[in-house]
Design an enzyme around this catalytic site. Sequence first.
Site, PDB file in Angstrom:
ATOM      1  CG  HIS A  17     -24.658 -90.206 -33.324  1.00 27.77           C
ATOM      2  ND1 HIS A  17     -25.983 -90.027 -33.660  1.00 27.77           N
ATOM      3  CD2 HIS A  17     -24.574 -89.905 -32.006  1.00 27.77           C
ATOM      4  CE1 HIS A  17     -26.670 -89.657 -32.588  1.00 27.77           C
ATOM      5  NE2 HIS A  17     -25.842 -89.568 -31.566  1.00 27.77           N
ATOM      6  CE  LYS A  41     -32.204 -89.790 -25.585  1.00 31.17           C
ATOM      7  NZ  LYS A  41     -31.058 -88.925 -25.769  1.00 31.17           N
ATOM      8  NE  ARG A  90     -24.044 -83.131 -28.741  1.00 29.49           N
ATOM      9  CZ  ARG A  90     -25.120 -83.831 -28.540  1.00 29.49           C
ATOM     10  NH1 ARG A  90     -26.042 -83.881 -29.467  1.00 29.49           N
ATOM     11  NH2 ARG A  90     -25.314 -84.487 -27.417  1.00 29.49           N
ATOM     12  CB  SER A 128     -31.151 -87.490 -32.044  1.00 28.62           C
ATOM     13  OG  SER A 128     -29.955 -88.139 -32.396  1.00 28.62           O
TER      14      SER A 128
HETATM   15  P1  ADP Z   1     -27.583 -89.993 -25.375  1.00 31.93           P
HETATM   16  O1  ADP Z   1     -26.469 -90.869 -24.945  1.00 31.93           O
HETATM   17  O2  ADP Z   1     -27.730 -88.760 -24.562  1.00 31.93           O
HETATM   18  O3  ADP Z   1     -28.868 -90.687 -25.637  1.00 31.93           O
HETATM   19  P2  ADP Z   1     -27.040 -89.918 -28.183  1.00 31.93           P
HETATM   20  O4  ADP Z   1     -27.438 -91.287 -28.293  1.00 31.93           O
HETATM   21  O5  ADP Z   1     -27.682 -88.942 -29.094  1.00 31.93           O
HETATM   22  O6  ADP Z   1     -27.137 -89.353 -26.737  1.00 31.93           O
HETATM   23  O7  ADP Z   1     -25.488 -89.775 -28.399  1.00 31.93           O
HETATM   24  C1  ADP Z   1     -24.523 -90.695 -27.970  1.00 31.93           C
HETATM   25  C2  ADP Z   1     -23.214 -89.959 -27.819  1.00 31.93           C
HETATM   26  O8  ADP Z   1     -22.907 -89.262 -29.018  1.00 31.93           O
HETATM   27  C3  ADP Z   1     -23.196 -88.909 -26.698  1.00 31.93           C
HETATM   28  O9  ADP Z   1     -21.917 -88.931 -26.110  1.00 31.93           O
HETATM   29  C4  ADP Z   1     -23.406 -87.608 -27.443  1.00 31.93           C
HETATM   30  O10 ADP Z   1     -22.819 -86.523 -26.743  1.00 31.93           O
HETATM   31  C5  ADP Z   1     -22.648 -87.897 -28.724  1.00 31.93           C
HETATM   32  N1  ADP Z   1     -23.131 -87.058 -29.839  1.00 31.93           N
HETATM   33  C6  ADP Z   1     -24.394 -86.860 -30.220  1.00 31.93           C
HETATM   34  N2  ADP Z   1     -24.457 -86.010 -31.261  1.00 31.93           N
HETATM   35  C7  ADP Z   1     -23.160 -85.647 -31.535  1.00 31.93           C
HETATM   36  C8  ADP Z   1     -22.546 -84.755 -32.474  1.00 31.93           C
HETATM   37  N3  ADP Z   1     -23.288 -84.028 -33.321  1.00 31.93           N
HETATM   38  N4  ADP Z   1     -21.212 -84.643 -32.468  1.00 31.93           N
HETATM   39  C9  ADP Z   1     -20.470 -85.335 -31.566  1.00 31.93           C
HETATM   40  N5  ADP Z   1     -20.978 -86.175 -30.646  1.00 31.93           N
HETATM   41  C10 ADP Z   1     -22.314 -86.324 -30.614  1.00 31.93           C
END
Ligand code: ADP
Length: 160
Positions: A17, A41, A90, A128
Amino acid sequence: MTTAVYPGSFDPITNGHIDVATRTAGLFEKLIVGVYETPNKKVLFSLEERLDMAKKALADLPNVEVKSFGGLSVDFAKKMKAHVMVRGLRVSADFEREFDMAMMNRKLDPELELVCFMASPNYQFLRSSLLKEVARLGGNIEELVPRHVAQALRKKEGAC
Ligand code: ADP
Protein backbone atom coordinates in the site's frame (compact mmCIF):
# COMPACT_ATOMS: atom_id res chain seq x y z
CA MET A 1 -4.69 21.02 -8.47
CA THR A 2 -5.40 17.32 -8.96
CA THR A 3 -6.42 15.43 -5.87
CA ALA A 4 -6.50 11.63 -5.80
CA VAL A 5 -8.14 9.31 -3.30
CA TYR A 6 -6.86 5.83 -2.47
CA PRO A 7 -9.63 3.90 -0.69
CA GLY A 8 -9.23 0.55 1.04
CA SER A 9 -9.54 -1.40 4.25
CA PHE A 10 -5.86 -1.13 5.22
CA ASP A 11 -6.17 -3.93 7.80
CA PRO A 12 -3.29 -3.23 8.28
CA ILE A 13 -1.39 -0.97 5.88
CA THR A 14 1.49 -2.86 4.22
CA ASN A 15 4.59 -1.89 2.26
CA GLY A 16 2.55 -2.68 -0.88
CA HIS A 17 0.00 0.00 0.00
CA ILE A 18 2.80 2.41 0.96
CA ASP A 19 4.48 1.80 -2.40
CA VAL A 20 1.25 2.68 -4.24
CA ALA A 21 0.69 5.77 -2.06
CA THR A 22 4.28 6.97 -2.57
CA ARG A 23 4.06 6.57 -6.34
CA THR A 24 0.69 8.38 -6.41
CA ALA A 25 2.01 11.22 -4.27
CA GLY A 26 4.72 11.74 -6.87
CA LEU A 27 2.17 12.06 -9.67
CA PHE A 28 -0.59 14.19 -8.16
CA GLU A 29 -0.56 17.32 -6.02
CA LYS A 30 -2.57 15.77 -3.22
CA LEU A 31 -3.45 12.24 -2.13
CA ILE A 32 -6.11 11.36 0.41
CA VAL A 33 -5.91 7.79 1.65
CA GLY A 34 -9.40 6.68 2.67
CA VAL A 35 -9.66 4.03 5.37
CA TYR A 36 -12.97 2.28 4.98
CA GLU A 37 -14.97 2.26 8.22
CA THR A 38 -16.92 -0.95 7.75
CA PRO A 39 -15.36 -3.27 5.15
CA ASN A 40 -17.40 -6.15 3.87
CA LYS A 41 -15.03 -8.58 5.56
CA LYS A 42 -13.82 -9.44 9.02
CA VAL A 43 -11.16 -7.01 10.18
CA LEU A 44 -8.43 -7.60 12.76
CA PHE A 45 -7.87 -3.94 13.63
CA SER A 46 -10.39 -1.31 14.72
CA LEU A 47 -10.93 1.76 12.55
CA GLU A 48 -8.83 3.88 14.94
CA GLU A 49 -5.98 1.36 14.85
CA ARG A 50 -6.06 1.16 11.03
CA LEU A 51 -6.13 4.96 10.79
CA ASP A 52 -3.27 5.44 13.26
CA MET A 53 -1.08 2.85 11.55
CA ALA A 54 -1.70 4.36 8.11
CA LYS A 55 -1.07 7.92 9.35
CA LYS A 56 2.22 6.91 10.93
CA ALA A 57 3.29 4.91 7.87
CA LEU A 58 2.67 7.84 5.51
CA ALA A 59 3.79 10.67 7.80
CA ASP A 60 6.90 11.39 5.67
CA LEU A 61 4.82 12.21 2.58
CA PRO A 62 3.84 15.90 2.91
CA ASN A 63 1.07 15.84 0.28
CA VAL A 64 -0.68 12.77 1.73
CA GLU A 65 -3.56 12.82 4.21
CA VAL A 66 -5.31 9.87 5.81
CA LYS A 67 -9.04 10.00 6.57
CA SER A 68 -11.76 7.52 7.38
CA PHE A 69 -14.90 7.17 5.29
CA GLY A 70 -18.14 5.21 5.16
CA GLY A 71 -20.52 4.52 2.30
CA LEU A 72 -19.54 4.64 -1.35
CA SER A 73 -15.95 5.40 -2.30
CA VAL A 74 -17.22 7.59 -5.20
CA ASP A 75 -19.08 9.73 -2.65
CA PHE A 76 -15.92 9.97 -0.56
CA ALA A 77 -14.01 11.10 -3.66
CA LYS A 78 -16.64 13.73 -4.41
CA LYS A 79 -16.56 15.02 -0.84
CA MET A 80 -12.77 15.30 -1.06
CA LYS A 81 -13.10 17.11 -4.42
CA ALA A 82 -10.93 14.40 -5.97
CA HIS A 83 -11.00 13.66 -9.70
CA VAL A 84 -8.89 10.52 -9.53
CA MET A 85 -9.31 7.25 -7.66
CA VAL A 86 -6.26 5.06 -7.20
CA ARG A 87 -6.15 1.29 -6.79
CA GLY A 88 -3.36 -1.27 -6.87
CA LEU A 89 -3.22 -4.36 -9.07
CA ARG A 90 -1.29 -7.46 -8.03
CA VAL A 91 -2.48 -10.48 -10.01
CA SER A 92 -5.15 -11.11 -12.61
CA ALA A 93 -7.76 -11.79 -9.90
CA ASP A 94 -7.30 -8.19 -8.73
CA PHE A 95 -7.87 -7.02 -12.30
CA GLU A 96 -11.24 -8.76 -12.60
CA ARG A 97 -12.42 -7.38 -9.27
CA GLU A 98 -11.14 -3.89 -9.96
CA PHE A 99 -12.57 -3.90 -13.48
CA ASP A 100 -16.09 -4.66 -12.23
CA MET A 101 -15.78 -2.08 -9.51
CA ALA A 102 -14.42 0.51 -11.97
CA MET A 103 -17.38 -0.05 -14.32
CA MET A 104 -19.83 0.34 -11.45
CA ASN A 105 -18.05 3.45 -10.16
CA ARG A 106 -18.07 4.92 -13.67
CA LYS A 107 -21.85 4.45 -13.74
CA LEU A 108 -22.16 6.11 -10.35
CA ASP A 109 -19.81 8.98 -11.17
CA PRO A 110 -18.68 9.27 -14.82
CA GLU A 111 -16.37 12.18 -13.96
CA LEU A 112 -14.15 10.22 -11.60
CA GLU A 113 -11.10 8.75 -13.35
CA LEU A 114 -9.54 5.51 -12.14
CA VAL A 115 -5.76 5.09 -12.08
CA CYS A 116 -4.36 1.63 -11.31
CA PHE A 117 -0.79 0.96 -10.30
CA MET A 118 0.82 -2.38 -11.02
CA ALA A 119 2.22 -3.72 -7.74
CA SER A 120 5.99 -3.57 -7.49
CA PRO A 121 7.59 -7.02 -7.96
CA ASN A 122 8.61 -7.18 -4.29
CA TYR A 123 5.01 -6.81 -3.18
CA GLN A 124 3.12 -8.76 -5.86
CA PHE A 125 2.26 -11.50 -3.38
CA LEU A 126 1.53 -9.21 -0.45
CA ARG A 127 -2.03 -8.97 0.79
CA SER A 128 -3.21 -8.08 4.27
CA SER A 129 -5.05 -11.38 4.82
CA LEU A 130 -1.96 -13.51 4.03
CA LEU A 131 0.21 -11.18 6.07
CA LYS A 132 -2.05 -11.62 9.11
CA GLU A 133 -1.93 -15.40 8.70
CA VAL A 134 1.89 -15.40 8.55
CA ALA A 135 2.05 -13.09 11.59
CA ARG A 136 -0.36 -15.35 13.49
CA LEU A 137 1.85 -18.34 12.81
CA GLY A 138 4.97 -16.49 13.95
CA GLY A 139 6.57 -15.90 10.53
CA ASN A 140 8.96 -13.06 9.75
CA ILE A 141 7.04 -10.04 8.43
CA GLU A 142 9.70 -7.38 8.98
CA GLU A 143 10.28 -6.65 5.29
CA LEU A 144 6.58 -6.47 4.46
CA VAL A 145 5.29 -3.80 6.85
CA PRO A 146 6.69 -0.78 8.75
CA ARG A 147 8.08 -1.59 12.20
CA HIS A 148 5.10 -0.12 14.09
CA VAL A 149 2.71 -2.32 12.08
CA ALA A 150 4.80 -5.44 12.73
CA GLN A 151 4.70 -4.60 16.45
CA ALA A 152 0.93 -4.08 16.38
CA LEU A 153 0.43 -7.39 14.56
CA ARG A 154 2.59 -9.28 17.05
CA LYS A 155 0.74 -7.66 19.96
CA LYS A 156 -2.67 -8.42 18.46
CA GLU A 157 -1.84 -12.00 17.55
CA GLY A 158 -0.22 -12.56 20.95
CA ALA A 159 -3.49 -11.51 22.58
CA CYS A 160 -5.59 -13.96 20.52
P1 ADP B 1 -9.67 -3.95 -0.31
O1 ADP B 1 -10.00 -2.69 -1.01
O2 ADP B 1 -9.96 -5.17 -1.11
O3 ADP B 1 -10.15 -4.04 1.09
P2 ADP B 1 -7.04 -3.31 0.60
O4 ADP B 1 -7.60 -2.37 1.53
O5 ADP B 1 -6.11 -4.33 1.13
O6 ADP B 1 -8.11 -4.04 -0.26
O7 ADP B 1 -6.28 -2.55 -0.55
C1 ADP B 1 -6.66 -1.33 -1.11
C2 ADP B 1 -6.07 -1.25 -2.50
O8 ADP B 1 -4.67 -1.49 -2.45
C3 ADP B 1 -6.64 -2.28 -3.50
O9 ADP B 1 -6.72 -1.65 -4.76
C4 ADP B 1 -5.58 -3.36 -3.52
O10 ADP B 1 -5.57 -4.04 -4.76
C5 ADP B 1 -4.32 -2.52 -3.36
N1 ADP B 1 -3.21 -3.31 -2.80
C6 ADP B 1 -3.24 -4.10 -1.72
N2 ADP B 1 -2.04 -4.68 -1.52
C7 ADP B 1 -1.23 -4.24 -2.54
C8 ADP B 1 0.13 -4.51 -2.93
N3 ADP B 1 0.88 -5.39 -2.25
N4 ADP B 1 0.62 -3.88 -4.00
C9 ADP B 1 -0.17 -3.04 -4.72
N5 ADP B 1 -1.45 -2.76 -4.43
C10 ADP B 1 -1.99 -3.36 -3.35
